[in-house]
Scaffold this active site. Structure first.
Site, PDB file in Angstrom:
ATOM      1  N   HIS A  63     -28.582  -2.090  58.087  1.00  0.00           N
ATOM      2  CA  HIS A  63     -27.985  -1.443  56.910  1.00  0.00           C
ATOM      3  C   HIS A  63     -26.659  -0.771  57.240  1.00  0.00           C
ATOM      4  O   HIS A  63     -26.426  -0.320  58.369  1.00  0.00           O
ATOM      5  CB  HIS A  63     -28.973  -0.486  56.246  1.00  0.00           C
ATOM      6  CG  HIS A  63     -29.356   0.729  57.036  1.00  0.00           C
ATOM      7  ND1 HIS A  63     -28.635   1.909  56.978  1.00  0.00           N
ATOM      8  CD2 HIS A  63     -30.387   0.983  57.871  1.00  0.00           C
ATOM      9  CE1 HIS A  63     -29.214   2.820  57.740  1.00  0.00           C
ATOM     10  NE2 HIS A  63     -30.271   2.288  58.300  1.00  0.00           N
ATOM     11  N   ASP A 172     -26.460   5.109  62.917  1.00  0.00           N
ATOM     12  CA  ASP A 172     -27.622   4.666  62.153  1.00  0.00           C
ATOM     13  C   ASP A 172     -27.111   4.229  60.779  1.00  0.00           C
ATOM     14  O   ASP A 172     -26.841   5.072  59.927  1.00  0.00           O
ATOM     15  CB  ASP A 172     -28.613   5.825  62.039  1.00  0.00           C
ATOM     16  CG  ASP A 172     -29.777   5.540  61.100  1.00  0.00           C
ATOM     17  OD1 ASP A 172     -29.955   4.383  60.683  1.00  0.00           O
ATOM     18  OD2 ASP A 172     -30.495   6.500  60.769  1.00  0.00           O
ATOM     19  N   GLU A 204     -30.348   1.790  52.251  1.00  0.00           N
ATOM     20  CA  GLU A 204     -31.579   1.923  53.040  1.00  0.00           C
ATOM     21  C   GLU A 204     -32.034   3.367  53.124  1.00  0.00           C
ATOM     22  O   GLU A 204     -33.232   3.643  53.106  1.00  0.00           O
ATOM     23  CB  GLU A 204     -31.345   1.361  54.446  1.00  0.00           C
ATOM     24  CG  GLU A 204     -32.619   1.225  55.296  1.00  0.00           C
ATOM     25  CD  GLU A 204     -32.986   2.484  56.063  1.00  0.00           C
ATOM     26  OE1 GLU A 204     -34.116   2.552  56.576  1.00  0.00           O
ATOM     27  OE2 GLU A 204     -32.151   3.402  56.169  1.00  0.00           O
ATOM     28  N   GLU A 205     -31.086   4.296  53.209  1.00  0.00           N
ATOM     29  CA  GLU A 205     -31.443   5.699  53.402  1.00  0.00           C
ATOM     30  C   GLU A 205     -32.095   6.341  52.180  1.00  0.00           C
ATOM     31  O   GLU A 205     -32.668   7.420  52.276  1.00  0.00           O
ATOM     32  CB  GLU A 205     -30.202   6.508  53.802  1.00  0.00           C
ATOM     33  CG  GLU A 205     -29.558   6.089  55.124  1.00  0.00           C
ATOM     34  CD  GLU A 205     -30.416   6.391  56.346  1.00  0.00           C
ATOM     35  OE1 GLU A 205     -31.531   6.923  56.175  1.00  0.00           O
ATOM     36  OE2 GLU A 205     -29.975   6.081  57.459  1.00  0.00           O
ATOM     37  N   HIS A 311     -29.707  11.063  62.403  1.00  0.00           N
ATOM     38  CA  HIS A 311     -29.358  11.748  61.162  1.00  0.00           C
ATOM     39  C   HIS A 311     -28.602  13.053  61.414  1.00  0.00           C
ATOM     40  O   HIS A 311     -28.748  14.028  60.677  1.00  0.00           O
ATOM     41  CB  HIS A 311     -30.600  12.014  60.303  1.00  0.00           C
ATOM     42  CG  HIS A 311     -31.064  10.806  59.563  1.00  0.00           C
ATOM     43  ND1 HIS A 311     -31.846  10.867  58.428  1.00  0.00           N
ATOM     44  CD2 HIS A 311     -30.851   9.480  59.781  1.00  0.00           C
ATOM     45  CE1 HIS A 311     -32.101   9.649  57.991  1.00  0.00           C
ATOM     46  NE2 HIS A 311     -31.506   8.786  58.803  1.00  0.00           N
TER      47      HIS A 311
END
Length: 344
Positions: A63, A172, A204-205, A311
């Site tokens: 992603h 990420d 995606e998140e 994150h």
């Protein structure tokens, strides 16, 4: 890989606002595939056809979105906000931010100096509704400059950390998209027996909506979700983390199709690629969870790249692990069409 990582991570593209990252990703992918497009969900999709009629399709996904914030209002010139994705409130006080106006502007999350804190407050993390973004403007100026609904991301890109490691925001999962680029490069002169699809997916998140729609449209026979996993640190649980420089983590559990997992392990061993087992007893927290049930179902594998401080704006990874992930994906792709007929 380092150059591609720096370009992608410098883009400001939280979930739902991925276009800047998607355009760079499409440009980077174009030399390795036959065609590239950006679909209605904002996913970047590249395809390299093997030239065989009715060839099975393999989809590799990572992603492109990042976590962020979104402005909900203005109070005395300071911005109110909520999170986009899994933002840790502990990361926010005194943090530098980029507000995605046109043109973008900088802001900082306001914080009280220790001198004026009440007793015991220094030991507590403030909830997001107690925080404000300072952009150095009056109420009237801020209302004109920053509309409600404006997205916000951590300021910064990425930079080397020690020998062979990189640190920064949004690795990420853009680092994993770079591994897909590298895998495609390794396969460039190889004969394939599958049509290879590479997807940089969106959202995606927050929901996985990009991968859901993209997988449905591509209708693959096999898919590999490539995402990050927790890198080991002195204060982290050893049973829920993987070593940096230990190679890719191969997901093992009910989300993954057993023969895909076995083949992934076998290819790592055959090609002397270091790897680590990662037991995923339930929801993997990756796009693989959604991709496996697209249409009538898709044979699925999950490969993870160890990453410290997930994150946060200081995520850390090893370039050596990125190369190992790419090599494993390339090895898995070669001969898949023929071998899958026997394995499944």
């Amino acid at each position: 890989m380092r150059n591609a990582l720096e370009r992608l991570c410098s883009q400001c593209a939280p979930s739902g606002f991925e276009r800047p990252a998607a355009e760079v990703a499409a440009e980077l992918l174009r030399p390795f595939v036959d065609e590239v497009s950006i679909d209605r969900m904002g996913n970047v999709v590249g395809v390299r056809r093997c030239g065989r009629e009715n060839a099975p399709r393999l989809l590799l996904d990572a992603h492109l979105d990042e976590i962020g914030l979104i402005v909900t209002g203005v109070e005395d010139g300071f911005l109110r906000f909520r999170s986009i994705g899994g933002v840790d409130p502990r990361m926010l006080p005194d943090r530098e931010l980029t507000i995605l106006t046109a043109p973008p502007m900088f802001g900082v999350v306001a914080c009280l100096p220790p001198h004026v804190l009440k007793k015991g407050d220094s030991d507590k993390a403030l909830s997001m509704d107690k925080l404000f973004i300072d952009i150095g403007m009056s109420q009237e100026e801020a209302e004109k400059a920053v509309p409600v609904g404006t997205p916000v991301v951590y300021r910064g890109s990425c930079f080397p950390l020690g020998e062979g490691q990189m640190c920064g925001k949004s690795m990420d999962d853009r680092a994993c998209f770079v591994t897909l680029l590298r895998a495609a490069e390794l396969l460039k002169d190889k004969e394939l027996d599958v049509d290879l699809y590479i997807m940089g997916s969106t959202r995606e998140e927050v929901s996985g909506a990009g991968a859901k729609a993209g997988t449905f449209a591509i209708d693959p026979d096999y898919c590999v979700a490539v995402d990050v996993t927790h890198g080991r640190t002195p204060d982290g649980p050893k049973d829920r983390s993987c070593e940096l420089f230990g190679g890719p983590a191969i997901g093992i559990g009910p989300n993954m199709t057993s023969w895909m997992t076995r083949r992934m392990k076998a290819k790592a061993e055959e090609n002397q690629i270091p790897w680590q087992p990662e037991v995923m007893a339930g929801h993997t927290g990756t796009n693989g969870w959604h991709m496996q049930i697209s249409r009538e179902g898709v044979a699925t594998s999950v490969i993870s790249l160890p990453l410290k401080y997930m994150h946060t704006p200081i995520e850390v990874l090893a370039l050596e692990d990125m190369e190992s992930v790419a090599k494993l994906l390339a090895a898995f792709t070669e001969g898949l069409g023929k071998e899958a007929e026997v394995l499944c």
